[in-house]
Design an enzyme around this catalytic site. Structure first.
Site, mmCIF file in Angstrom:
data_model
loop_
_atom_site.group_PDB
_atom_site.id
_atom_site.type_symbol
_atom_site.label_atom_id
_atom_site.label_comp_id
_atom_site.label_asym_id
_atom_site.label_seq_id
_atom_site.Cartn_x
_atom_site.Cartn_y
_atom_site.Cartn_z
ATOM 1 N N CYS A 42 9.134 36.523 24.074
ATOM 2 C CA CYS A 42 10.199 36.899 25.108
ATOM 3 C C CYS A 42 9.657 36.544 26.378
ATOM 4 C CB CYS A 42 10.708 38.209 24.698
ATOM 5 S SG CYS A 42 12.244 38.227 26.022
ATOM 6 N N TYR A 177 19.195 26.460 18.687
ATOM 7 C CA TYR A 177 19.278 26.718 20.051
ATOM 8 C C TYR A 177 18.250 26.567 20.810
ATOM 9 C CZ TYR A 177 16.919 31.495 20.125
ATOM 10 O OH TYR A 177 15.845 32.159 20.129
ATOM 11 N N HIS A 460 42.751 38.456 37.479
ATOM 12 C CA HIS A 460 43.084 37.049 37.871
ATOM 13 C C HIS A 460 42.437 36.814 39.076
ATOM 14 C CE1 HIS A 460 45.683 33.558 37.962
ATOM 15 N NE2 HIS A 460 46.091 33.988 39.157
HETATM 16 P P1 FAD Z 1 6.886 38.548 19.624
HETATM 17 O O1 FAD Z 1 7.662 38.841 20.934
HETATM 18 O O2 FAD Z 1 6.802 37.302 19.344
HETATM 19 O O3 FAD Z 1 5.460 39.462 19.797
HETATM 20 C C1 FAD Z 1 4.610 39.474 19.092
HETATM 21 C C2 FAD Z 1 3.394 39.683 19.465
HETATM 22 O O4 FAD Z 1 2.321 39.474 18.691
HETATM 23 C C3 FAD Z 1 2.678 38.295 20.247
HETATM 24 O O5 FAD Z 1 2.417 38.589 21.566
HETATM 25 C C4 FAD Z 1 1.616 37.798 19.584
HETATM 26 O O6 FAD Z 1 0.594 37.336 20.468
HETATM 27 C C5 FAD Z 1 1.049 39.017 18.984
HETATM 28 N N1 FAD Z 1 0.215 38.966 17.392
HETATM 29 C C6 FAD Z 1 0.425 37.954 16.744
HETATM 30 N N2 FAD Z 1 -0.088 38.341 15.739
HETATM 31 C C7 FAD Z 1 -1.161 39.229 16.102
HETATM 32 C C8 FAD Z 1 -2.360 39.935 15.568
HETATM 33 N N3 FAD Z 1 -2.820 39.636 14.220
HETATM 34 N N4 FAD Z 1 -2.983 40.666 16.131
HETATM 35 C C9 FAD Z 1 -2.710 41.114 17.277
HETATM 36 N N5 FAD Z 1 -1.333 40.400 18.136
HETATM 37 C C10 FAD Z 1 -0.844 39.555 17.266
HETATM 38 N N6 FAD Z 1 15.819 36.019 22.239
HETATM 39 C C11 FAD Z 1 16.865 36.451 22.613
HETATM 40 O O7 FAD Z 1 17.205 37.695 22.637
HETATM 41 N N7 FAD Z 1 17.411 35.895 23.751
HETATM 42 C C12 FAD Z 1 17.037 34.770 24.138
HETATM 43 O O8 FAD Z 1 17.333 33.772 25.057
HETATM 44 C C13 FAD Z 1 15.913 34.117 23.532
HETATM 45 N N8 FAD Z 1 15.232 32.869 23.920
HETATM 46 C C14 FAD Z 1 14.157 32.586 23.091
HETATM 47 C C15 FAD Z 1 13.570 31.249 23.631
HETATM 48 C C16 FAD Z 1 12.262 30.595 23.037
HETATM 49 C C17 FAD Z 1 11.785 29.171 23.268
HETATM 50 C C18 FAD Z 1 11.932 31.417 22.056
HETATM 51 C C19 FAD Z 1 10.487 30.914 21.240
HETATM 52 C C20 FAD Z 1 12.367 32.611 21.511
HETATM 53 C C21 FAD Z 1 13.619 33.239 22.076
HETATM 54 N N9 FAD Z 1 14.293 34.382 21.571
HETATM 55 C C22 FAD Z 1 15.092 34.820 22.325
HETATM 56 C C23 FAD Z 1 13.731 35.214 20.530
HETATM 57 C C24 FAD Z 1 12.626 36.317 21.180
HETATM 58 O O9 FAD Z 1 11.603 35.502 21.838
HETATM 59 C C25 FAD Z 1 12.190 36.973 19.952
HETATM 60 O O10 FAD Z 1 13.175 37.375 19.087
HETATM 61 C C26 FAD Z 1 11.341 38.340 20.391
HETATM 62 O O11 FAD Z 1 10.475 37.789 21.106
HETATM 63 C C27 FAD Z 1 10.579 39.002 18.918
HETATM 64 O O12 FAD Z 1 9.929 40.094 19.235
HETATM 65 P P2 FAD Z 1 8.631 40.491 18.342
HETATM 66 O O13 FAD Z 1 8.266 41.672 18.976
HETATM 67 O O14 FAD Z 1 9.315 40.542 16.966
HETATM 68 O O15 FAD Z 1 7.697 39.376 18.603
#
Ligand code: FAD
Length: 477
Positions: A42, A177, A460
Protein backbone atom coordinates in the site's frame (compact mmCIF):
# COMPACT_ATOMS: atom_id res chain seq x y z
CA UNK A 1 7.30 -24.05 26.97
CA UNK A 2 8.88 -20.59 26.98
CA UNK A 3 8.83 -18.79 23.64
CA UNK A 4 11.01 -15.86 22.54
CA UNK A 5 7.87 -13.90 21.63
CA UNK A 6 4.12 -14.07 22.17
CA UNK A 7 3.62 -13.07 18.53
CA UNK A 8 5.86 -13.13 15.47
CA UNK A 9 4.44 -11.27 12.47
CA UNK A 10 5.84 -12.01 9.02
CA UNK A 11 5.33 -9.01 6.72
CA UNK A 12 5.41 -5.29 7.50
CA UNK A 13 2.52 -4.22 5.26
CA UNK A 14 -0.91 -2.78 6.09
CA UNK A 15 -2.18 -5.82 7.98
CA UNK A 16 1.06 -6.95 9.66
CA UNK A 17 2.07 -3.56 11.03
CA UNK A 18 -1.38 -2.87 12.47
CA UNK A 19 -1.66 -6.31 14.07
CA UNK A 20 1.85 -6.03 15.58
CA UNK A 21 1.19 -2.60 17.08
CA UNK A 22 -2.23 -3.43 18.48
CA UNK A 23 -1.00 -6.75 19.92
CA UNK A 24 1.99 -5.01 21.55
CA UNK A 25 -0.41 -2.51 23.12
CA UNK A 26 -2.02 -5.40 25.03
CA UNK A 27 1.32 -6.06 26.71
CA UNK A 28 2.29 -8.94 24.43
CA UNK A 29 5.93 -9.40 23.41
CA UNK A 30 5.88 -8.93 19.64
CA UNK A 31 8.38 -9.16 16.77
CA UNK A 32 7.94 -8.43 13.06
CA UNK A 33 10.05 -9.37 10.04
CA UNK A 34 9.97 -7.38 6.80
CA UNK A 35 12.12 -8.39 3.85
CA UNK A 36 11.79 -5.22 1.75
CA UNK A 37 10.38 -1.92 2.98
CA UNK A 38 8.14 -1.17 5.94
CA UNK A 39 4.63 -0.17 4.89
CA UNK A 40 4.25 -2.93 2.31
CA UNK A 41 2.41 -2.76 -0.97
CA UNK A 42 0.00 0.00 0.00
CA UNK A 43 2.62 2.52 1.06
CA UNK A 44 5.56 1.62 -1.17
CA UNK A 45 4.03 0.38 -4.45
CA UNK A 46 0.26 0.49 -4.26
CA UNK A 47 -2.45 2.79 -2.97
CA UNK A 48 -0.30 5.73 -1.88
CA UNK A 49 2.08 6.28 -4.82
CA UNK A 50 -0.75 5.42 -7.20
CA UNK A 51 -3.09 8.02 -5.71
CA UNK A 52 -0.34 10.63 -5.85
CA UNK A 53 0.07 9.80 -9.55
CA UNK A 54 -3.71 10.12 -10.00
CA UNK A 55 -3.44 13.62 -8.53
CA UNK A 56 -0.46 14.45 -10.78
CA UNK A 57 -2.25 13.25 -13.91
CA UNK A 58 -5.44 15.18 -13.13
CA UNK A 59 -3.72 18.51 -13.71
CA UNK A 60 -3.50 18.03 -17.48
CA UNK A 61 -7.25 18.66 -17.89
CA UNK A 62 -7.26 21.56 -15.47
CA UNK A 63 -5.44 23.94 -17.81
CA UNK A 64 -8.38 23.88 -20.22
CA UNK A 65 -10.87 24.05 -17.35
CA UNK A 66 -9.07 27.05 -15.85
CA UNK A 67 -9.17 28.88 -19.20
CA UNK A 68 -12.91 28.16 -19.50
CA UNK A 69 -13.37 29.71 -16.07
CA UNK A 70 -11.59 32.86 -17.16
CA UNK A 71 -8.04 32.22 -16.02
CA UNK A 72 -5.20 33.22 -18.28
CA UNK A 73 -2.97 30.16 -18.03
CA UNK A 74 -0.59 28.56 -20.45
CA UNK A 75 -0.05 24.84 -20.51
CA UNK A 76 3.14 23.60 -18.89
CA UNK A 77 4.75 20.21 -19.33
CA UNK A 78 5.04 17.36 -16.88
CA UNK A 79 8.49 16.81 -15.38
CA UNK A 80 8.58 13.11 -14.44
CA UNK A 81 12.02 13.08 -12.73
CA UNK A 82 10.98 16.04 -10.60
CA UNK A 83 7.70 14.40 -9.60
CA UNK A 84 9.39 11.01 -9.06
CA UNK A 85 11.96 12.58 -6.71
CA UNK A 86 9.21 14.24 -4.70
CA UNK A 87 7.18 11.01 -4.68
CA UNK A 88 10.04 8.90 -3.33
CA UNK A 89 10.83 11.45 -0.65
CA UNK A 90 7.24 11.18 0.49
CA UNK A 91 7.36 7.36 0.46
CA UNK A 92 10.61 7.45 2.51
CA UNK A 93 8.89 9.73 4.99
CA UNK A 94 5.90 7.41 5.31
CA UNK A 95 8.12 4.35 5.66
CA UNK A 96 9.95 6.15 8.49
CA UNK A 97 6.64 6.81 10.23
CA UNK A 98 5.68 3.11 10.05
CA UNK A 99 9.04 2.10 11.50
CA UNK A 100 8.75 4.67 14.29
CA UNK A 101 5.24 3.51 15.16
CA UNK A 102 6.47 -0.06 15.53
CA UNK A 103 9.50 1.02 17.56
CA UNK A 104 7.35 3.20 19.75
CA UNK A 105 4.99 0.28 20.40
CA UNK A 106 7.89 -1.89 21.55
CA UNK A 107 7.77 -4.25 18.55
CA UNK A 108 11.15 -5.87 17.77
CA UNK A 109 11.95 -5.37 14.06
CA UNK A 110 13.86 -7.90 11.97
CA UNK A 111 14.84 -6.54 8.57
CA UNK A 112 14.91 -10.00 7.05
CA UNK A 113 12.96 -12.55 5.10
CA UNK A 114 11.22 -15.06 7.34
CA UNK A 115 9.81 -18.54 6.82
CA UNK A 116 8.16 -21.12 9.04
CA UNK A 117 10.26 -23.97 10.39
CA UNK A 118 7.45 -25.49 12.44
CA UNK A 119 4.19 -24.26 14.05
CA UNK A 120 6.12 -22.21 16.64
CA UNK A 121 9.44 -21.42 14.95
CA UNK A 122 10.42 -18.85 12.36
CA UNK A 123 13.71 -18.99 10.43
CA UNK A 124 15.23 -15.76 9.17
CA UNK A 125 17.31 -15.60 6.01
CA UNK A 126 20.41 -14.82 8.09
CA UNK A 127 20.02 -18.21 9.75
CA UNK A 128 18.59 -17.06 13.07
CA UNK A 129 15.68 -19.00 14.53
CA UNK A 130 13.03 -17.36 16.69
CA UNK A 131 10.21 -19.05 18.56
CA UNK A 132 6.75 -17.61 19.16
CA UNK A 133 3.50 -18.71 20.76
CA UNK A 134 1.60 -17.36 17.75
CA UNK A 135 2.77 -16.66 14.21
CA UNK A 136 0.87 -14.27 11.94
CA UNK A 137 1.57 -14.49 8.21
CA UNK A 138 0.84 -11.17 6.49
CA UNK A 139 3.09 -11.44 3.45
CA UNK A 140 0.69 -9.92 0.91
CA UNK A 141 0.89 -10.58 -2.81
CA UNK A 142 2.83 -9.72 -5.94
CA UNK A 143 2.03 -9.11 -9.60
CA UNK A 144 2.34 -12.12 -11.88
CA UNK A 145 3.66 -12.03 -15.43
CA UNK A 146 1.84 -14.12 -18.03
CA UNK A 147 3.59 -17.15 -19.40
CA UNK A 148 4.30 -15.87 -22.91
CA UNK A 149 7.58 -15.55 -24.66
CA UNK A 150 9.05 -12.06 -24.38
CA UNK A 151 7.05 -11.25 -21.23
CA UNK A 152 10.32 -10.42 -19.45
CA UNK A 153 10.51 -7.26 -21.59
CA UNK A 154 7.40 -5.95 -19.87
CA UNK A 155 6.95 -4.24 -16.53
CA UNK A 156 4.36 -4.43 -13.75
CA UNK A 157 2.80 -1.91 -11.38
CA UNK A 158 5.84 -2.47 -9.10
CA UNK A 159 8.13 -0.88 -11.71
CA UNK A 160 6.03 2.06 -12.75
CA UNK A 161 7.02 4.28 -9.82
CA UNK A 162 10.73 3.87 -10.58
CA UNK A 163 10.89 4.41 -14.34
CA UNK A 164 13.88 6.46 -15.49
CA UNK A 165 11.80 8.17 -18.17
CA UNK A 166 8.11 8.47 -18.90
CA UNK A 167 7.50 6.32 -21.97
CA UNK A 168 5.98 8.05 -25.00
CA UNK A 169 3.74 5.05 -25.55
CA UNK A 170 2.65 2.14 -23.39
CA UNK A 171 0.54 -0.96 -23.85
CA UNK A 172 -1.28 -1.95 -20.68
CA UNK A 173 -2.54 -5.50 -20.58
CA UNK A 174 -5.42 -6.27 -18.24
CA UNK A 175 -8.88 -5.00 -17.42
CA UNK A 176 -8.90 -4.97 -13.64
CA UNK A 177 -8.74 -1.90 -11.47
CA UNK A 178 -4.94 -1.67 -11.48
CA UNK A 179 -4.73 -1.83 -15.29
CA UNK A 180 -7.55 0.66 -15.74
CA UNK A 181 -6.26 3.09 -13.12
CA UNK A 182 -2.79 3.18 -14.69
CA UNK A 183 -4.30 3.62 -18.16
CA UNK A 184 -5.94 6.83 -16.89
CA UNK A 185 -2.89 8.00 -14.94
CA UNK A 186 -0.42 7.59 -17.79
CA UNK A 187 -2.85 9.01 -20.33
CA UNK A 188 -3.23 12.08 -18.12
CA UNK A 189 0.54 12.43 -17.91
CA UNK A 190 0.74 12.62 -21.68
CA UNK A 191 1.66 9.02 -22.53
CA UNK A 192 -0.08 7.48 -25.54
CA UNK A 193 -1.90 4.62 -23.82
CA UNK A 194 -3.25 1.48 -25.45
CA UNK A 195 -5.07 -1.04 -23.25
CA UNK A 196 -5.85 -4.64 -24.21
CA UNK A 197 -8.30 -6.67 -22.20
CA UNK A 198 -9.32 -10.15 -23.24
CA UNK A 199 -12.82 -9.90 -21.67
CA UNK A 200 -15.90 -8.12 -23.03
CA UNK A 201 -15.68 -5.16 -20.63
CA UNK A 202 -13.16 -3.80 -18.11
CA UNK A 203 -13.67 -3.96 -14.31
CA UNK A 204 -15.23 -7.42 -14.21
CA UNK A 205 -17.50 -8.01 -11.22
CA UNK A 206 -18.64 -4.39 -10.85
CA UNK A 207 -21.96 -2.90 -11.98
CA UNK A 208 -22.39 -3.23 -15.74
CA UNK A 209 -23.65 0.29 -16.44
CA UNK A 210 -20.86 1.81 -14.38
CA UNK A 211 -18.27 -0.27 -16.25
CA UNK A 212 -19.67 0.89 -19.57
CA UNK A 213 -19.59 4.56 -18.61
CA UNK A 214 -16.05 4.31 -17.23
CA UNK A 215 -14.80 2.58 -20.39
CA UNK A 216 -16.45 5.24 -22.53
CA UNK A 217 -15.01 8.03 -20.39
CA UNK A 218 -11.53 6.54 -20.61
CA UNK A 219 -11.80 6.34 -24.40
CA UNK A 220 -13.01 9.94 -24.64
CA UNK A 221 -9.99 11.06 -22.65
CA UNK A 222 -7.70 9.29 -25.11
CA UNK A 223 -7.11 5.72 -23.91
CA UNK A 224 -7.09 3.40 -26.90
CA UNK A 225 -9.02 0.56 -25.26
CA UNK A 226 -9.38 -2.76 -27.08
CA UNK A 227 -11.77 -5.30 -25.56
CA UNK A 228 -11.76 -9.00 -26.40
CA UNK A 229 -8.10 -8.54 -27.25
CA UNK A 230 -5.01 -10.21 -25.92
CA UNK A 231 -1.35 -10.23 -26.71
CA UNK A 232 -0.12 -13.24 -28.67
CA UNK A 233 3.51 -12.40 -29.32
CA UNK A 234 6.05 -9.86 -28.13
CA UNK A 235 9.77 -9.27 -28.68
CA UNK A 236 12.33 -6.49 -28.77
CA UNK A 237 11.61 -4.28 -31.77
CA UNK A 238 13.99 -4.50 -34.70
CA UNK A 239 15.18 -1.56 -36.82
CA UNK A 240 12.63 -2.60 -39.46
CA UNK A 241 9.79 -2.53 -36.90
CA UNK A 242 10.91 0.91 -35.77
CA UNK A 243 10.91 2.41 -39.27
CA UNK A 244 7.49 0.84 -39.96
CA UNK A 245 6.23 2.37 -36.74
CA UNK A 246 7.55 5.80 -37.62
CA UNK A 247 5.61 5.64 -40.88
CA UNK A 248 2.31 4.82 -39.23
CA UNK A 249 -0.36 7.45 -39.93
CA UNK A 250 -1.61 9.77 -37.23
CA UNK A 251 -4.72 8.90 -35.27
CA UNK A 252 -6.54 11.55 -33.22
CA UNK A 253 -3.59 13.92 -33.24
CA UNK A 254 -1.09 11.39 -31.83
CA UNK A 255 0.82 8.76 -33.80
CA UNK A 256 -1.20 5.52 -33.83
CA UNK A 257 2.02 3.62 -33.35
CA UNK A 258 4.77 5.33 -31.48
CA UNK A 259 8.26 4.00 -31.71
CA UNK A 260 10.73 4.70 -28.95
CA UNK A 261 13.79 6.80 -29.63
CA UNK A 262 16.68 4.37 -29.85
CA UNK A 263 16.98 1.49 -32.25
CA UNK A 264 15.89 -1.76 -30.64
CA UNK A 265 14.62 -0.13 -27.45
CA UNK A 266 10.93 -0.51 -28.27
CA UNK A 267 8.80 -3.62 -27.83
CA UNK A 268 7.02 -5.13 -30.80
CA UNK A 269 3.67 -6.67 -30.00
CA UNK A 270 1.20 -8.73 -31.97
CA UNK A 271 -2.36 -8.89 -30.67
CA UNK A 272 -5.12 -11.45 -31.14
CA UNK A 273 -7.02 -8.95 -33.32
CA UNK A 274 -4.12 -8.75 -35.76
CA UNK A 275 -2.75 -5.39 -34.59
CA UNK A 276 1.05 -5.22 -34.74
CA UNK A 277 2.63 -2.27 -33.00
CA UNK A 278 5.76 -1.04 -31.31
CA UNK A 279 5.47 0.45 -27.83
CA UNK A 280 8.03 2.08 -25.57
CA UNK A 281 6.77 -0.02 -22.66
CA UNK A 282 4.41 -2.91 -22.06
CA UNK A 283 2.84 -3.18 -18.61
CA UNK A 284 1.19 -6.36 -17.39
CA UNK A 285 -1.61 -5.97 -14.85
CA UNK A 286 -3.00 -9.44 -15.40
CA UNK A 287 -3.30 -10.67 -11.84
CA UNK A 288 -1.60 -11.04 -8.47
CA UNK A 289 -0.42 -14.08 -6.54
CA UNK A 290 -0.11 -14.63 -2.79
CA UNK A 291 3.42 -14.49 -1.35
CA UNK A 292 3.55 -18.05 -0.05
CA UNK A 293 6.41 -19.56 -2.07
CA UNK A 294 9.34 -20.87 -0.03
CA UNK A 295 7.64 -20.00 3.26
CA UNK A 296 7.71 -23.52 4.71
CA UNK A 297 3.94 -23.42 5.07
CA UNK A 298 3.02 -26.91 3.88
CA UNK A 299 5.87 -28.40 5.87
CA UNK A 300 4.47 -26.72 9.00
CA UNK A 301 1.02 -28.13 8.19
CA UNK A 302 -0.58 -24.90 6.89
CA UNK A 303 -3.09 -25.46 4.06
CA UNK A 304 -2.42 -23.53 0.88
CA UNK A 305 -5.20 -23.16 -1.72
CA UNK A 306 -5.16 -23.69 -5.47
CA UNK A 307 -4.06 -20.13 -6.16
CA UNK A 308 -1.29 -20.18 -3.56
CA UNK A 309 -3.40 -18.41 -0.93
CA UNK A 310 -3.36 -19.41 2.74
CA UNK A 311 -6.64 -21.04 3.73
CA UNK A 312 -8.08 -19.57 6.94
CA UNK A 313 -11.34 -19.64 8.88
CA UNK A 314 -13.45 -16.60 9.80
CA UNK A 315 -11.01 -15.80 12.64
CA UNK A 316 -8.06 -15.86 10.21
CA UNK A 317 -6.78 -19.06 11.81
CA UNK A 318 -5.10 -21.69 9.63
CA UNK A 319 -5.34 -25.46 10.08
CA UNK A 320 -2.36 -25.10 12.46
CA UNK A 321 -3.79 -23.54 15.65
CA UNK A 322 -0.75 -21.33 16.39
CA UNK A 323 -0.56 -19.93 12.85
CA UNK A 324 -2.88 -17.20 11.58
CA UNK A 325 -2.88 -15.30 8.26
CA UNK A 326 -4.40 -11.97 7.23
CA UNK A 327 -4.51 -9.63 4.25
CA UNK A 328 -3.83 -10.28 0.59
CA UNK A 329 -2.01 -13.55 1.30
CA UNK A 330 -5.41 -15.06 2.19
CA UNK A 331 -7.01 -13.79 -1.04
CA UNK A 332 -10.28 -12.76 0.57
CA UNK A 333 -10.85 -9.07 -0.25
CA UNK A 334 -7.60 -7.48 -1.39
CA UNK A 335 -7.86 -3.98 0.02
CA UNK A 336 -5.79 -2.15 2.63
CA UNK A 337 -8.64 -1.37 5.05
CA UNK A 338 -9.68 -5.02 4.94
CA UNK A 339 -6.14 -6.24 5.78
CA UNK A 340 -6.10 -3.76 8.69
CA UNK A 341 -9.48 -4.96 9.98
CA UNK A 342 -8.41 -8.57 9.73
CA UNK A 343 -5.29 -7.68 11.75
CA UNK A 344 -7.34 -5.97 14.44
CA UNK A 345 -9.88 -8.81 14.59
CA UNK A 346 -6.98 -11.26 15.00
CA UNK A 347 -5.65 -9.30 18.00
CA UNK A 348 -9.15 -9.06 19.47
CA UNK A 349 -9.56 -12.82 19.13
CA UNK A 350 -6.13 -14.00 20.25
CA UNK A 351 -4.86 -11.33 22.64
CA UNK A 352 -8.07 -9.88 24.09
CA UNK A 353 -10.06 -13.08 24.53
CA UNK A 354 -12.89 -11.73 22.39
CA UNK A 355 -13.39 -14.01 19.36
CA UNK A 356 -14.13 -11.59 16.49
CA UNK A 357 -14.84 -12.78 12.94
CA UNK A 358 -14.13 -10.29 10.17
CA UNK A 359 -17.20 -8.83 8.51
CA UNK A 360 -16.55 -8.94 4.75
CA UNK A 361 -20.07 -7.91 3.83
CA UNK A 362 -20.86 -4.55 2.18
CA UNK A 363 -17.35 -3.16 1.85
CA UNK A 364 -17.30 0.22 0.11
CA UNK A 365 -14.45 0.74 -2.34
CA UNK A 366 -13.18 3.12 -4.95
CA UNK A 367 -11.56 2.63 -8.32
CA UNK A 368 -9.41 5.62 -9.22
CA UNK A 369 -10.01 5.42 -12.92
CA UNK A 370 -10.68 8.63 -14.80
CA UNK A 371 -13.66 8.94 -14.39
CA UNK A 372 -13.57 7.77 -10.78
CA UNK A 373 -15.83 5.05 -9.41
CA UNK A 374 -17.23 4.49 -5.92
CA UNK A 375 -19.23 1.41 -5.15
CA UNK A 376 -20.81 -0.64 -2.38
CA UNK A 377 -23.03 -3.67 -2.37
CA UNK A 378 -24.60 -5.60 -5.19
CA UNK A 379 -24.35 -4.70 -8.84
CA UNK A 380 -27.65 -4.65 -10.73
CA UNK A 381 -26.67 -7.92 -12.40
CA UNK A 382 -25.90 -9.71 -9.12
CA UNK A 383 -28.93 -8.31 -7.29
CA UNK A 384 -31.31 -9.54 -9.99
CA UNK A 385 -30.08 -13.06 -9.39
CA UNK A 386 -31.01 -12.78 -5.72
CA UNK A 387 -34.40 -11.00 -5.64
CA UNK A 388 -36.66 -8.62 -7.57
CA UNK A 389 -35.19 -5.11 -7.60
CA UNK A 390 -35.94 -1.55 -8.67
CA UNK A 391 -33.19 0.42 -10.36
CA UNK A 392 -32.85 4.16 -9.81
CA UNK A 393 -30.28 5.69 -12.09
CA UNK A 394 -29.36 9.14 -13.27
CA UNK A 395 -26.64 10.14 -15.70
CA UNK A 396 -25.87 13.75 -16.55
CA UNK A 397 -23.18 16.34 -17.25
CA UNK A 398 -22.20 17.90 -13.92
CA UNK A 399 -22.29 21.70 -13.89
CA UNK A 400 -18.55 22.20 -13.41
CA UNK A 401 -17.72 20.11 -16.49
CA UNK A 402 -20.62 21.43 -18.57
CA UNK A 403 -19.39 24.99 -17.94
CA UNK A 404 -15.86 24.03 -18.94
CA UNK A 405 -17.15 22.39 -22.13
CA UNK A 406 -16.07 18.89 -21.11
CA UNK A 407 -18.10 15.89 -22.23
CA UNK A 408 -17.65 13.92 -18.95
CA UNK A 409 -20.89 12.49 -17.57
CA UNK A 410 -21.56 11.29 -14.06
CA UNK A 411 -23.76 8.39 -13.00
CA UNK A 412 -25.57 7.83 -9.69
CA UNK A 413 -27.29 4.50 -9.27
CA UNK A 414 -29.21 2.76 -6.51
CA UNK A 415 -30.22 -0.89 -6.59
CA UNK A 416 -33.23 -1.29 -4.32
CA UNK A 417 -34.95 -4.44 -3.01
CA UNK A 418 -38.62 -4.48 -4.03
CA UNK A 419 -39.55 -6.49 -0.97
CA UNK A 420 -37.65 -4.74 1.83
CA UNK A 421 -36.95 -1.37 0.10
CA UNK A 422 -33.36 -1.69 1.32
CA UNK A 423 -30.64 -0.16 -0.84
CA UNK A 424 -28.67 -3.23 -1.87
CA UNK A 425 -26.13 -1.41 -4.00
CA UNK A 426 -24.94 2.13 -4.63
CA UNK A 427 -22.70 2.92 -7.61
CA UNK A 428 -21.27 6.33 -8.40
CA UNK A 429 -19.17 7.38 -11.40
CA UNK A 430 -18.08 10.97 -10.79
CA UNK A 431 -15.24 13.16 -9.58
CA UNK A 432 -14.59 12.30 -5.91
CA UNK A 433 -16.81 9.20 -6.13
CA UNK A 434 -14.48 7.54 -3.63
CA UNK A 435 -15.19 10.25 -1.08
CA UNK A 436 -18.94 10.06 -1.74
CA UNK A 437 -19.19 6.29 -1.40
CA UNK A 438 -17.45 6.34 1.97
CA UNK A 439 -20.39 8.37 3.29
CA UNK A 440 -23.20 6.71 1.33
CA UNK A 441 -21.63 3.41 2.46
CA UNK A 442 -22.52 4.13 6.09
CA UNK A 443 -26.20 4.37 5.19
CA UNK A 444 -26.10 1.23 3.06
CA UNK A 445 -24.23 -0.69 5.76
CA UNK A 446 -26.85 0.44 8.30
CA UNK A 447 -29.54 -1.06 6.08
CA UNK A 448 -31.05 2.21 4.87
CA UNK A 449 -34.11 1.95 2.62
CA UNK A 450 -34.80 3.97 -0.49
CA UNK A 451 -37.29 5.95 1.60
CA UNK A 452 -34.52 6.76 4.14
CA UNK A 453 -32.48 8.19 1.27
CA UNK A 454 -35.54 10.16 0.07
CA UNK A 455 -36.22 11.57 3.57
CA UNK A 456 -32.78 13.15 3.56
CA UNK A 457 -32.76 16.72 2.30
CA UNK A 458 -30.58 17.33 -0.75
CA UNK A 459 -27.38 19.37 -0.52
CA UNK A 460 -27.60 21.81 -3.39
CA UNK A 461 -25.93 22.34 -5.78
CA UNK A 462 -23.90 19.15 -5.64
CA UNK A 463 -23.56 16.03 -7.72
CA UNK A 464 -24.31 13.81 -4.70
CA UNK A 465 -27.76 15.35 -4.21
CA UNK A 466 -28.95 13.09 -7.01
CA UNK A 467 -28.68 10.18 -4.54
CA UNK A 468 -31.67 11.53 -2.60
CA UNK A 469 -33.73 13.00 -5.45
CA UNK A 470 -34.27 10.06 -7.82
CA UNK A 471 -38.06 9.66 -7.68
CA UNK A 472 -39.01 6.96 -10.20
CA UNK A 473 -37.21 3.71 -10.95
CA UNK A 474 -35.79 3.56 -14.48
CA UNK A 475 -36.64 -0.15 -14.56
CA UNK A 476 -37.51 -3.13 -12.43
CA UNK A 477 -35.76 -6.42 -12.75
P1 FAD B 1 1.26 -6.06 1.87
O1 FAD B 1 0.92 -4.64 2.06
O2 FAD B 1 1.55 -6.52 0.49
O3 FAD B 1 2.51 -6.35 2.81
C1 FAD B 1 3.17 -7.57 2.80
C2 FAD B 1 4.60 -7.33 3.22
O4 FAD B 1 5.22 -8.59 3.50
C3 FAD B 1 5.45 -6.69 2.13
O5 FAD B 1 6.07 -5.53 2.64
C4 FAD B 1 6.47 -7.76 1.76
O6 FAD B 1 7.73 -7.21 1.41
C5 FAD B 1 6.55 -8.56 3.04
N1 FAD B 1 6.97 -9.95 2.88
C6 FAD B 1 6.54 -10.86 1.96
N2 FAD B 1 7.09 -12.05 2.20
C7 FAD B 1 7.90 -11.91 3.29
C8 FAD B 1 8.72 -12.82 4.02
N3 FAD B 1 8.80 -14.10 3.69
N4 FAD B 1 9.42 -12.33 5.07
C9 FAD B 1 9.33 -11.02 5.44
N5 FAD B 1 8.54 -10.13 4.78
C10 FAD B 1 7.83 -10.59 3.72
N6 FAD B 1 -5.98 -1.15 -1.74
C11 FAD B 1 -6.88 -0.20 -1.36
O7 FAD B 1 -7.57 -0.38 -0.35
N7 FAD B 1 -7.02 0.96 -2.09
C12 FAD B 1 -6.26 1.20 -3.20
O8 FAD B 1 -6.42 2.25 -3.83
C13 FAD B 1 -5.31 0.24 -3.59
N8 FAD B 1 -4.52 0.44 -4.67
C14 FAD B 1 -3.58 -0.48 -5.01
C15 FAD B 1 -2.77 -0.23 -6.12
C16 FAD B 1 -1.82 -1.15 -6.51
C17 FAD B 1 -0.95 -0.85 -7.69
C18 FAD B 1 -1.67 -2.36 -5.78
C19 FAD B 1 -0.65 -3.37 -6.19
C20 FAD B 1 -2.47 -2.62 -4.67
C21 FAD B 1 -3.43 -1.69 -4.28
N9 FAD B 1 -4.27 -1.90 -3.18
C22 FAD B 1 -5.20 -0.95 -2.83
C23 FAD B 1 -4.22 -3.17 -2.43
C24 FAD B 1 -3.44 -3.00 -1.13
O9 FAD B 1 -2.16 -2.47 -1.40
C25 FAD B 1 -3.31 -4.35 -0.45
O10 FAD B 1 -4.60 -4.91 -0.28
C26 FAD B 1 -2.66 -4.23 0.92
O11 FAD B 1 -1.38 -3.67 0.83
C27 FAD B 1 -2.56 -5.63 1.57
O12 FAD B 1 -1.87 -5.55 2.79
P2 FAD B 1 -1.10 -6.82 3.36
O13 FAD B 1 -0.67 -6.43 4.73
O14 FAD B 1 -1.93 -8.02 3.21
O15 FAD B 1 0.14 -7.03 2.41
Amino acid sequence: MAFDYDLFVIGGGSGGVRAARVAAATGAKVALAEEYRMGGTCVIRGCVPKKLMVFASGYSEMFDDARAYGWDVTEGSFDWPKFRGHLHKELDRLEGIYRKLLDGSGVAIFDARAALKDPHTVVLNDGREVSAKHILVATGGRPVMPDISGAELGITSNDIFNLDDMPRSILIIGGGYIASEFAGILNGLGVKVTQFYRGAQILRGFDGEARGLIAEGMREKGVDLHLGTNIVEMRAATDADMSDAMGTPMEGGKPATVASGGSGSGIWVKASNGIERVFDQVMFATGRAANTDGMGLEQAGVEVGRRGEIVVDEYSQTKVPSVYAIGDVTNRVQLTPVAIREGMAFVETVFKGNPTPVDHDLIPSAVFTQPEFGTIGLSEEDAREVEPVEIYCSSFKPMNHAFAGRSDRVMMKLVVSKATRKVLGCHIVADHAGEMIQLAGIAVKMGATKEDFDRTVAVHPTVAEELVTMKEPVRTA
